[in-house]
Design a protein around this motif. Structure first.
Motif, PDB file in Angstrom:
ATOM      1  N   GLY A 149      75.735 -49.302  65.501  1.00 59.22           N
ATOM      2  CA  GLY A 149      74.916 -48.764  66.581  1.00 59.22           C
ATOM      3  C   GLY A 149      73.679 -48.073  66.041  1.00 59.22           C
ATOM      4  O   GLY A 149      73.356 -48.165  64.851  1.00 59.22           O
ATOM      5  N   PRO A 150      72.979 -47.326  66.900  1.00 54.60           N
ATOM      6  CA  PRO A 150      71.736 -46.667  66.476  1.00 54.60           C
ATOM      7  C   PRO A 150      71.956 -45.322  65.796  1.00 54.60           C
ATOM      8  O   PRO A 150      70.993 -44.688  65.372  1.00 54.60           O
ATOM      9  N   ALA A 231      61.631 -48.862  65.354  1.00 55.79           N
ATOM     10  CA  ALA A 231      61.851 -50.191  65.917  1.00 55.79           C
ATOM     11  C   ALA A 231      63.333 -50.562  65.892  1.00 55.79           C
ATOM     12  O   ALA A 231      63.866 -51.146  66.850  1.00 55.79           O
ATOM     13  N   ARG A 232      64.027 -50.216  64.814  1.00 59.31           N
ATOM     14  CA  ARG A 232      65.452 -50.530  64.716  1.00 59.31           C
ATOM     15  C   ARG A 232      66.266 -49.715  65.716  1.00 59.31           C
ATOM     16  O   ARG A 232      67.228 -50.216  66.302  1.00 59.31           O
ATOM     17  N   ILE A 233      65.871 -48.465  65.933  1.00 57.92           N
ATOM     18  CA  ILE A 233      66.569 -47.643  66.922  1.00 57.92           C
ATOM     19  C   ILE A 233      66.415 -48.244  68.315  1.00 57.92           C
ATOM     20  O   ILE A 233      67.380 -48.339  69.082  1.00 57.92           O
ATOM     21  N   THR A 234      65.197 -48.656  68.652  1.00 58.94           N
ATOM     22  CA  THR A 234      64.951 -49.270  69.956  1.00 58.94           C
ATOM     23  C   THR A 234      65.801 -50.514  70.137  1.00 58.94           C
ATOM     24  O   THR A 234      66.426 -50.716  71.189  1.00 58.94           O
ATOM     25  N   ALA A 235      65.847 -51.348  69.114  1.00 60.17           N
ATOM     26  CA  ALA A 235      66.618 -52.594  69.194  1.00 60.17           C
ATOM     27  C   ALA A 235      68.114 -52.326  69.347  1.00 60.17           C
ATOM     28  O   ALA A 235      68.815 -53.025  70.084  1.00 60.17           O
ATOM     29  N   LYS A 236      68.600 -51.285  68.658  1.00 63.89           N
ATOM     30  CA  LYS A 236      70.032 -50.981  68.708  1.00 63.89           C
ATOM     31  C   LYS A 236      70.417 -50.176  69.957  1.00 63.89           C
ATOM     32  O   LYS A 236      71.582 -50.176  70.364  1.00 63.89           O
ATOM     33  N   THR A 237      69.438 -49.467  70.543  1.00 64.04           N
ATOM     34  CA  THR A 237      69.720 -48.640  71.715  1.00 64.04           C
ATOM     35  C   THR A 237      69.713 -49.457  73.000  1.00 64.04           C
ATOM     36  O   THR A 237      70.476 -49.169  73.945  1.00 64.04           O
ATOM     37  N   PRO A 239      70.986 -52.349  73.961  1.00 62.83           N
ATOM     38  CA  PRO A 239      72.290 -52.814  74.483  1.00 62.83           C
ATOM     39  C   PRO A 239      73.124 -51.681  75.082  1.00 62.83           C
ATOM     40  O   PRO A 239      73.899 -51.902  76.004  1.00 62.83           O
ATOM     41  N   LEU A 240      72.954 -50.442  74.572  1.00 68.67           N
ATOM     42  CA  LEU A 240      73.720 -49.310  75.096  1.00 68.67           C
ATOM     43  C   LEU A 240      73.270 -48.946  76.503  1.00 68.67           C
ATOM     44  O   LEU A 240      74.056 -48.422  77.304  1.00 68.67           O
ATOM     45  N   LEU A 241      71.992 -49.221  76.801  1.00 69.38           N
ATOM     46  CA  LEU A 241      71.437 -48.852  78.103  1.00 69.38           C
ATOM     47  C   LEU A 241      71.555 -49.964  79.122  1.00 69.38           C
ATOM     48  O   LEU A 241      71.295 -49.764  80.308  1.00 69.38           O
ATOM     49  N   ALA A 242      71.931 -51.175  78.653  1.00 71.05           N
ATOM     50  CA  ALA A 242      72.008 -52.336  79.554  1.00 71.05           C
ATOM     51  C   ALA A 242      73.201 -52.218  80.504  1.00 71.05           C
ATOM     52  O   ALA A 242      74.187 -51.593  80.205  1.00 71.05           O
TER      53      ALA A 242
END
Length: 242
Positions: A149-150, A231-237, A239-242
């Motif tokens: 995860g992030p 950028a990596r945090i955004t990409a990993k976060t 899916p958590l918000l979906a």
């Protein structure tokens, strides 16, 4: 012959107060200078304010976090690459946390998940030398449920930001076991530079000798790495918000 000290001469009360303020400033300046393990460091004020991110916050680690951290610290897979023996009891972990947090060259943090306040891991600065403007990052672990995860990435962002933007350090370094390929790949993806290998550097808990691979990041490289982390945090976060 004793040097004349105007603060010791009879003066009006207002003058005494001024001299006391001068002495207090000198005492504060002296307190900022420490002798640690045979070399000099200059100590920046230790803040109790948490380092706030979007999914985690880093709070000052204390031995009281032992109970919350024990489920992850006692997990053999989580502890696999740590350079010291896995704690078998909460008391053992509490004792180790006490040793770490008592070390003035360390700044130790518990990692809290922001949405529910759960303590999910820990990370630290150590060998912090403000005179030489450097530190190392380590003693990092996360509950296995948080892998991928992030959380670890944002913890790195917060800790690196603290190092370069709050403490104004010139460099930081991380080291990893030569067998820990996953960690080496992660550090390379973040943009850290592999500096070299210290052969037979440390003893593993099982008694075998390990090589330590060193990776570093310099202040002028930080802006690029900062954007990579964001950028990596955004990409990993996402899916958590979906």
């Amino acid at each position: 012959m004793t040097a004349y000290d105007p603060c010791r001469a009879p003066v009006p009360r207002s003058g005494e107060e001024a001299c006391e303020k001068t002495r207090e400033k000198a005492r504060k300046k002296a307190r900022r200078k420490k002798i640690v393990t045979g070399h000099r460091i200059y100590s920046a004020p230790v803040t109790n304010q948490p380092l706030e991110g979007t999914v985690v916050r880093l709070v000052r680690l204390t031995p009281d976090h032992a109970e919350a951290l024990f489920p992850s610290a006692s997990d053999p897979e989580v502890w696999r690459w740590m350079p010291r023996a896995r704690p078998e009891t909460v008391d053992q972990l509490r004792e180790w946390l006490g040793e770490m947090t008592a070390d003035p060259t360390r700044r130790c943090f518990a990692v809290q998940r922001r949405d529910d306040g759960t303590v999910i891991g820990s990370t630290s600065m150590y060998d912090l030398d403000l005179a030489e403007s450097r530190t190392e990052i380590g003693a990092t672990w996360f509950d296995r449920s948080c892998w991928g995860g992030p959380y670890n990435v944002e913890s790195k962002l917060l800790l690196f930001t603290h190092a370069f933007e709050d403490l104004r350090l010139a460099r930081l370094a991380l080291r990893t076991d030569n067998l820990n390929v996953r960690s080496q790949q992660a550090l390379t993806r973040l943009g850290l530079v592999h500096e070299g290998t210290l052969r037979s550097h440390m003893r593993r808990p099982d008694g075998s000798r390990r090589d330590s691979l060193y990776y570093s990041l310099l202040a002028d490289e930080w802006p690029t790495v900062r954007e990579t982390l964001r950028a990596r945090i955004t990409a990993k976060t996402t899916p958590l918000l979906a």
